[in-house]
Design a protein around this motif. Structure first.
Motif, PDB file in Angstrom:
ATOM      1  N   ILE A  53       0.839  -1.203   0.000  1.00 33.89           N
ATOM      2  CA  ILE A  53       0.000   0.000   0.000  1.00 33.89           C
ATOM      3  C   ILE A  53       0.873   1.253   0.000  1.00 33.89           C
ATOM      4  CG2 ILE A  53      -1.658   1.325   1.382  1.00 33.89           C
ATOM      5  CD1 ILE A  53      -3.025  -0.916   0.043  1.00 33.89           C
ATOM      6  N   ALA A  54       1.970   1.221   0.783  1.00 33.01           N
ATOM      7  CA  ALA A  54       2.852   2.391   0.833  1.00 33.01           C
ATOM      8  C   ALA A  54       3.445   2.662  -0.547  1.00 33.01           C
ATOM      9  CB  ALA A  54       3.952   2.154   1.859  1.00 33.01           C
ATOM     10  N   MET A  55       3.833   1.584  -1.257  1.00 34.12           N
ATOM     11  CA  MET A  55       4.355   1.740  -2.629  1.00 34.12           C
ATOM     12  C   MET A  55       3.307   2.417  -3.509  1.00 34.12           C
ATOM     13  SD  MET A  55       7.379   0.168  -3.352  1.00 34.12           S
ATOM     14  CE  MET A  55       7.212  -0.495  -5.017  1.00 34.12           C
ATOM     15  N   GLY A  56       2.067   1.962  -3.351  1.00 31.65           N
ATOM     16  CA  GLY A  56       0.975   2.539  -4.138  1.00 31.65           C
ATOM     17  C   GLY A  56       0.807   4.017  -3.845  1.00 31.65           C
ATOM     18  N   PHE A  57       0.842   4.362  -2.554  1.00 34.02           N
ATOM     19  CA  PHE A  57       0.691   5.753  -2.127  1.00 34.02           C
ATOM     20  C   PHE A  57       1.746   6.646  -2.775  1.00 34.02           C
ATOM     21  CE2 PHE A  57      -1.941   5.411   1.822  1.00 34.02           C
ATOM     22  CZ  PHE A  57      -2.669   6.557   1.605  1.00 34.02           C
ATOM     23  N   VAL A  58       3.006   6.201  -2.639  1.00 30.89           N
ATOM     24  CA  VAL A  58       4.108   7.030  -3.139  1.00 30.89           C
ATOM     25  C   VAL A  58       3.989   7.178  -4.649  1.00 30.89           C
ATOM     26  CG1 VAL A  58       6.606   7.207  -3.312  1.00 30.89           C
ATOM     27  CG2 VAL A  58       5.573   6.365  -1.215  1.00 30.89           C
ATOM     28  N   THR A 100       7.262  20.866   3.992  1.00 31.05           N
ATOM     29  CA  THR A 100       7.297  19.752   4.954  1.00 31.05           C
ATOM     30  C   THR A 100       6.770  20.214   6.305  1.00 31.05           C
ATOM     31  OG1 THR A 100       9.357  19.218   3.830  1.00 31.05           O
ATOM     32  CG2 THR A 100       8.779  17.874   5.742  1.00 31.05           C
ATOM     33  N   LEU A 101       7.248  21.393   6.740  1.00 27.82           N
ATOM     34  CA  LEU A 101       6.822  21.917   8.035  1.00 27.82           C
ATOM     35  C   LEU A 101       5.304  22.085   8.067  1.00 27.82           C
ATOM     36  CD1 LEU A 101       7.931  23.045  10.737  1.00 27.82           C
ATOM     37  CD2 LEU A 101       7.677  25.312   9.748  1.00 27.82           C
ATOM     38  N   GLY A 102       4.762  22.645   6.986  1.00 31.05           N
ATOM     39  CA  GLY A 102       3.312  22.866   6.913  1.00 31.05           C
ATOM     40  C   GLY A 102       2.544  21.572   7.067  1.00 31.05           C
ATOM     41  N   ILE A 103       2.987  20.543   6.342  1.00 29.21           N
ATOM     42  CA  ILE A 103       2.267  19.261   6.389  1.00 29.21           C
ATOM     43  C   ILE A 103       2.398  18.627   7.768  1.00 29.21           C
ATOM     44  CG2 ILE A 103       2.293  16.900   5.495  1.00 29.21           C
ATOM     45  CD1 ILE A 103       2.750  18.116   2.728  1.00 29.21           C
ATOM     46  N   GLU A 104       3.598  18.730   8.380  1.00 24.62           N
ATOM     47  CA  GLU A 104       3.771  18.158   9.723  1.00 24.62           C
ATOM     48  C   GLU A 104       2.859  18.859  10.731  1.00 24.62           C
ATOM     49  OE1 GLU A 104       5.290  15.368  10.275  1.00 24.62           O
ATOM     50  OE2 GLU A 104       5.900  15.373   8.179  1.00 24.62           O
ATOM     51  N   ILE A 105       2.696  20.186  10.566  1.00 24.00           N
ATOM     52  CA  ILE A 105       1.796  20.918  11.468  1.00 24.00           C
ATOM     53  C   ILE A 105       0.378  20.370  11.331  1.00 24.00           C
ATOM     54  CG2 ILE A 105       0.586  23.143  11.695  1.00 24.00           C
ATOM     55  CD1 ILE A 105       3.178  24.560  11.645  1.00 24.00           C
ATOM     56  N   LEU A 106      -0.030  20.116  10.094  1.00 23.38           N
ATOM     57  CA  LEU A 106      -1.378  19.566   9.873  1.00 23.38           C
ATOM     58  C   LEU A 106      -1.520  18.193  10.535  1.00 23.38           C
ATOM     59  CD1 LEU A 106      -2.110  20.505   6.168  1.00 23.38           C
ATOM     60  CD2 LEU A 106      -3.313  21.309   8.177  1.00 23.38           C
ATOM     61  N   VAL A 107      -0.486  17.342  10.374  1.00 21.48           N
ATOM     62  CA  VAL A 107      -0.549  16.004  10.966  1.00 21.48           C
ATOM     63  C   VAL A 107      -0.627  16.112  12.492  1.00 21.48           C
ATOM     64  CG1 VAL A 107       0.757  13.881  11.350  1.00 21.48           C
ATOM     65  CG2 VAL A 107       0.607  14.849   9.064  1.00 21.48           C
ATOM     66  N   PHE A 108       0.184  17.014  13.039  1.00 18.69           N
ATOM     67  CA  PHE A 108       0.194  17.195  14.488  1.00 18.69           C
ATOM     68  C   PHE A 108      -1.155  17.655  15.013  1.00 18.69           C
ATOM     69  CE2 PHE A 108       4.406  16.311  15.629  1.00 18.69           C
ATOM     70  CZ  PHE A 108       4.478  16.439  17.014  1.00 18.69           C
ATOM     71  N   MET A 131      -0.356  13.498   3.923  1.00 16.26           N
ATOM     72  CA  MET A 131      -0.832  13.354   5.306  1.00 16.26           C
ATOM     73  C   MET A 131      -1.344  11.933   5.542  1.00 16.26           C
ATOM     74  SD  MET A 131      -2.885  16.910   5.697  1.00 16.26           S
ATOM     75  CE  MET A 131      -3.852  16.443   7.116  1.00 16.26           C
ATOM     76  N   ALA A 132      -2.082  11.411   4.571  1.00 15.56           N
ATOM     77  CA  ALA A 132      -2.678  10.077   4.735  1.00 15.56           C
ATOM     78  C   ALA A 132      -1.592   9.017   4.908  1.00 15.56           C
ATOM     79  CB  ALA A 132      -3.549   9.747   3.534  1.00 15.56           C
ATOM     80  N   LEU A 133      -0.471   9.175   4.184  1.00 13.11           N
ATOM     81  CA  LEU A 133       0.605   8.192   4.296  1.00 13.11           C
ATOM     82  C   LEU A 133       1.164   8.188   5.730  1.00 13.11           C
ATOM     83  CD1 LEU A 133       2.169   6.090   2.771  1.00 13.11           C
ATOM     84  CD2 LEU A 133       3.825   7.800   2.122  1.00 13.11           C
ATOM     85  N   HIS A 134       1.238   9.396   6.329  1.00 10.55           N
ATOM     86  CA  HIS A 134       1.657   9.471   7.746  1.00 10.55           C
ATOM     87  C   HIS A 134       0.735   8.619   8.603  1.00 10.55           C
ATOM     88  CE1 HIS A 134       3.980  13.054   6.698  1.00 10.55           C
ATOM     89  NE2 HIS A 134       4.489  13.045   7.922  1.00 10.55           N
ATOM     90  N   SER A 139      -9.647   6.526  13.062  1.00 14.54           N
ATOM     91  CA  SER A 139     -10.477   7.602  12.543  1.00 14.54           C
ATOM     92  C   SER A 139      -9.625   8.685  11.898  1.00 14.54           C
ATOM     93  CB  SER A 139     -11.397   8.172  13.616  1.00 14.54           C
ATOM     94  OG  SER A 139     -10.718   8.324  14.814  1.00 14.54           O
ATOM     95  N   HIS A 140      -8.386   8.867  12.370  1.00 12.28           N
ATOM     96  CA  HIS A 140      -7.511   9.842  11.704  1.00 12.28           C
ATOM     97  C   HIS A 140      -7.289   9.441  10.252  1.00 12.28           C
ATOM     98  CE1 HIS A 140      -5.506  11.402  15.625  1.00 12.28           C
ATOM     99  NE2 HIS A 140      -6.688  11.922  15.394  1.00 12.28           N
ATOM    100  N   TYR A 141      -6.951   8.167  10.050  1.00 11.11           N
ATOM    101  CA  TYR A 141      -6.657   7.709   8.693  1.00 11.11           C
ATOM    102  C   TYR A 141      -7.918   7.804   7.826  1.00 11.11           C
ATOM    103  CZ  TYR A 141      -5.170   4.742   4.863  1.00 11.11           C
ATOM    104  OH  TYR A 141      -4.853   4.269   3.625  1.00 11.11           O
ATOM    105  N   VAL A 142      -9.031   7.326   8.382  1.00 10.46           N
ATOM    106  CA  VAL A 142     -10.277   7.354   7.616  1.00 10.46           C
ATOM    107  C   VAL A 142     -10.651   8.795   7.296  1.00 10.46           C
ATOM    108  CG1 VAL A 142     -12.741   6.844   7.746  1.00 10.46           C
ATOM    109  CG2 VAL A 142     -11.094   5.184   8.559  1.00 10.46           C
ATOM    110  N   LEU A 143     -10.411   9.712   8.264  1.00 10.60           N
ATOM    111  CA  LEU A 143     -10.744  11.118   8.046  1.00 10.60           C
ATOM    112  C   LEU A 143      -9.964  11.688   6.868  1.00 10.60           C
ATOM    113  CD1 LEU A 143     -10.944  12.863  11.540  1.00 10.60           C
ATOM    114  CD2 LEU A 143     -12.729  12.582   9.859  1.00 10.60           C
TER     115      LEU A 143
END
Length: 931
Positions: free
Chosen positions: A447-452, A551-559, A871-874, A893-897
């Motif tokens: 799945i990770a291969m597919g994502f990337v 990268t910083l922006g996306i990490e903030i969103l994940v956090f 974000m979803a891959l995280h 629920s995070h992943y599904v969201l």
């Protein structure tokens, strides 16, 4: 484009479904033989009381006058029986709780989606193994155990579903119904010979499901007088039933009684997650075969409950919820339920050491049976040279364990036999989990291969079609044929490999998905080379800086999914954006309002999660504020030229203002009425549902000029949102939409600032004529920021007023204007609507930003897609299936969201276009003028 969108939807649906296959497939196996203790059981019959939604502390604690809420049960645990805390798992809902109690296993997460329906998976239970079971209580719980039973020896007596009303005068009547029916059932048996002899058989179970406490907890909170009064009534009822049953059987001392609960409840009356108030439930066992209270000098537990409850000197015996099923089975001597993973709590048994050793040995063999079946299933579907067995329980080890234990029991070394059995049970449970998660790494990598692959492809599409970074490159036909056959060959090898192992069809989907995705990427190799040479000629520092900021922006969103306060930090950075980019120089007022609104919105993520205590005055204040805003915004309407259109528009506007006033009134009167225990007034209910329906149509009647249409959308959704609000969150859409209006202006300033285009006049800007394809421009770096703002605002809309990812942050009180009778799907639907409303506001504003900055919606949408996929891959790697259930539930629920966010944004994009550009015309009345 439709092909691309369809492919995107398909890929995302596969990614979304994959976690349920990889992390949460059903753990149940079938084909074991039932295991029964060879010695005679102490009890002939068992009475199980389940007080739905009863917290451990509510039952055990003493009130201000140092007396118990439940005097009868208190005297039982002090004089007659054993007690402890039963630790439940999440989701703390009624269905999984009862399955753990009665069948002895924890339902897999896939059953959560099936909610309150009957058996989604076939399983065995104590009821099924009994000779006869009679049960009384809720129509949501009883049928699922009758349905799974073989033959017809499980009988149910339920009240109607309509009785479960949160707004009712008193829900304790549900429990009184159960007690009265049990009494009349026993009385009728005296004149009914068949029933009388059936009741006198061995291996009989009587199950009383008491839902009143749960319903009162939802409606009035667990610290309320109603909840505590209900506990008293249940205590009195249990006392009457216990003495009636003893009399009926002539005090033969062959009845065992168990009182427990399926889950607890938070202080604000919800359950579903993993807070201790939800996972700690009481367990009191007394009667035949059960230990008397054991006096102790000191005992150590991490919590301080013993002191609070004044029970330090009585031994507290804690169990896991699934351990209660084997306890019931051994008390009445039925086979342990086949899928049970509970360990028999020996300290509850008052019996010979021989009986205890035999019972736990049966328990160990029963769990080992499941392990063997699981192992043989895995062995069959794996190539022999690839199969790595679970070392600690090889075949020889198993035989060794069983032989040793048998020997110990024959030599009457019972303590050693018991400790050996406990070791065996733990190993077998570890082994079950090992084989259950056997393929996880392999599928996860696919799945990770597919994502990337997918994300890389989307980035290439953006660069190729929406920017001028690359020249058009000719493709070499010969090379592409070789490529195609190469990838086809790889695909065939994968299929062959999976075929040999007889894998399920879903494995083919997960393993083959990366092949076409990477083929599409490798085909664009010339574009990648061209891009690389272009980027190298640019400033290296700039490129690296840009990547770091992204990268910083996306990490903030994940956090922000884990810590809502991260959103506050992000919003404060946004507040300083005009200063950092020098935008404030050209538009001081706009920049100032932007900064103010960002700071205001930043307060919301710091507020406590919704559902603590309703605050109706705040909701009314929000309603009045909306009325004020709508009156002020009438001014531009009055100045406009076209009088005819104007009258019609004024009518629509007037209806919307009226509906906001009505909503404000309905909220305050409904909550007053419920407070005075008068139920939900019918008139209020009718107004609520009519507002809900009309609010989806009214915006389509308003003019398509930018601000008039956006204001109309705000007023419409606000009237529905008020009805669904119980506190400060009513102010949230107002602040959010204020910020959205200013955002549209700020983006205009940014366009001018970067000299990308002239500023269109926003006041006369019309959505309906804004789709002229020739005006679209190429992407600029600043558009990446635009898309990031959109994703950030969407996440803020999500988490601004509560943690949507956790079931228990929903307060059933939000839907009381619409209905008070328990109906999980309608209530769920309304709560989802409440979550979607801030989304609609953000999506419509983004639509306006796209149109006014002359960008095709597709190009911005693709950037948004890349951001959310990263974000979803995280979250894919952060999904947990162990630890506290709160963690598990939240991680899913995070992943599904995030996954549904992408699917959802595609839909939202369409909805926003419909809401902003379409218009329903009134039929014009023609007027005759006399000349």
């Amino acid at each position: 484009i439709p092909v691309f969108i369809l492919a995107g939807l398909l890929v995302h649906c596969v990614f979304l479904a994959s976690i349920f296959d990889i992390y949460f497939s059903s753990p149940l196996v079938h084909g074991m033989t039932p295991q029964q203790t060879p010695l005679p059981p102490p009890a002939k019959r068992l009475v199980l009381f389940v007080a739905d939604g009863l917290r451990a502390d509510s039952l055990y604690e003493l009130n201000s006058s140092n007396t118990s809420q439940a005097p009868y049960l208190r005297s039982i645990l002090e004089n007659n029986g054993s007690w402890g805390i039963s630790h439940t798992r999440v989701p703390t809902e009624s269905r999984p709780g009862h399955v753990a109690l009665i069948a002895g296993f924890y339902e897999d997460v896939s059953a959560v989606a099936k909610g309150w329906k009957e058996n989604p998976v076939e399983f065995d239970s104590v009821f099924n193994q009994s000779k006869y079971t009679w049960s009384w209580g809720s129509p949501d719980i009883l049928p699922m155990f009758a349905k799974g039973a073989t033959g017809d020896h499980v009988y149910t007596f339920c009240y109607t579903a309509e009785s479960e009303d949160f707004g009712a005068h008193d829900a304790a009547k549900l429990d009184l119904w159960v007690f009265d029916h049990v009494k009349s059932f026993f009385n009728s048996s005296r004149s009914n010979q068949t029933l009388f002899s059936a009741l006198n058989e061995e291996k009989v179970v009587l199950f009383l499901h008491l839902l009143g406490i749960d319903t009162n907890g939802h409606a009035h909170r667990p610290n309320s007088r109603e909840y505590k009064e209900n506990i008293k009534k249940v205590d009195k009822g249990i006392k009457e039933i216990a003495s009636m049953i003893d009399n009926f059987y002539g005090n033969d001392g062959k009845t065992a009684f168990i009182l427990t609960s399926d889950h607890g409840m938070t202080d604000w009356g919800s359950h579903g997650a993993g807070h201790p108030s939800e996972t700690l439930t009481p367990l009191i066992v007394w009667g035949a075969g059960v230990n008397y209270p054991q006096k102790v000098k000191s005992q150590f537990f991490e919590d301080n409950f013993l002191k609070e409850w004044k029970l330090e000197d009585l031994k507290r015996l804690d169990v896991n919820q699934a351990d209660i099923a084997p306890l019931m089975a051994s008390l009445i001597g039925v086979p342990f339920p086949l899928n049970s993973v509970g360990t028999l709590p020996l300290e509850y048994l008052n019996n010979s050491a021989h009986f205890k050793a035999e019972s736990i040995f049966t328990n160990a063999v029963q769990i080992l049976e499941q392990f063997k079946v699981k192992m043989s299933q895995k062995k069959e579907t794996t190539l022999s040279f690839l199969f790595t067995p679970f070392k600690p329980l090889s075949d020889s080890e198993q035989i060794n364990f069983l032989k040793k234990t048998r020997l110990y029991i024959q030599q009457q070394r019972y303590d050693e036999a018991v400790s050996l059995c406990k070791t065996l049970i733990n190993l077998a449970l570890e082994g079950l989990s090992y084989y259950h998660t056997y393929d996880r790494l392999f599928l996860g990598l696919s799945i990770a291969m597919g994502f990337v692959g997918w994300t890389t492809y989307v980035i290439l599409v953006i660069i190729k079609t929406h920017t001028n970074l690359t020249k058009t490159v000719q493709t070499n036909n010969k090379e592409s044929t070789v490529l195609f056959y190469g990838f086809a060959f790889v695909g065939m090898i994968i299929v062959f490999f999976l075929l040999i192992q007889t894998c399920p069809w879903t494995y083919y989907v997960y393993c083959l998905l990366p092949v076409p995705l990477w083929y599409a990427v490798v085909r664009e190799l010339p574009v990648i080379q061209d891009l690389a040479t272009n980027l190298l000629s640019l400033h290296i520092g700039q490129s690296i800086g840009f990547l770091l900021v992204c990268t910083l922006g996306i990490e903030i969103l994940v956090f922000s999914f884990f810590y809502r306060s991260t959103l506050t930090v992000g919003l404060l950075v946004f507040a300083g954006w005009p200063v950092i980019t020098q935008l404030w120089v050209q538009a001081k007022t706009t920049a100032l309002i932007w900064t103010l609104l960002c700071v205001l919105l930043a307060i919301f993520p710091l507020m406590p999660v919704l559902g603590r205590e309703p605050n109706i005055p705040l909701v009314i204040a929000a309603g009045l504020l909306t009325l004020l805003i709508s009156c002020f915004s009438l001014a531009p309407l009055c100045k406009s030229e076209n009088k005819y259109r104007n009258n019609e528009d004024m009518k629509v506007h007037f209806y919307q203002v009226l509906s906001i006033a009505l909503s404000t009134y309905v909220v305050s009167s409904t909550h007053d009425s419920l407070k005075n225990k008068q139920g939900l007034p019918v008139l209020n209910q009718i107004i609520s549902w009519m507002t809900l329906v009309s609010s989806s149509v009214l915006p389509l009647l308003s003019p398509t000029f930018l601000f008039q249409r956006l204001l109309s959308i705000l007023l419409s959704v606000m009237s529905t949102y008020l009805l669904l609000s119980t506190g400060y969150e009513a102010l949230f859409p107002l602040v959010l939409s204020g910020l959205m209006f200013v955002w549209i202006y700020m983006e205009q300033e940014a366009l001018q600032h970067y000299g990308l285009s002239l500023k269109p006049k926003l006041a006369v800007f019309n959505f309906a004529y804004a789709t002229d394809i020739t005006q679209f421009r190429q992407l600029h770096l600043d558009d990446v920021r635009r898309s990031f703002f959109f994703v950030f605002f969407i996440v803020t809309a999500f988490f601004g007023t509560g943690n949507i990812a956790s079931v228990n942050s929903f307060d059933p009180a939000s839907v009381y204007c619409f209905l008070t009778v328990f109906s999980p799907f309608t209530m769920g639907g309304l709560l989802v609507l409440k979550v979607v409303i801030p989304f609609v506001l953000v999506s419509c504003a983004f639509e306006a930003v796209q149109v006014t900055t002359q960008l095709s919606s597709k190009s911005l949408f693709l950037i948004v897609l890349v951001i959310s996929d990263i974000m979803a891959l995280h979250f894919f790697f952060l999904v947990k299936d162990y630890g506290s259930w709160l963690d598990i539930g939240t991680s899913i629920s995070h992943y599904v969201l995030v996954m549904s966010l992408t699917i959802f944004m595609m839909l939202m994009n369409g909805l926003a276009q419909l809401l902003t550009t379409k218009r329903l015309e009134f039929p014009r009345r023609t007027k005759h003028h006399s000349t």
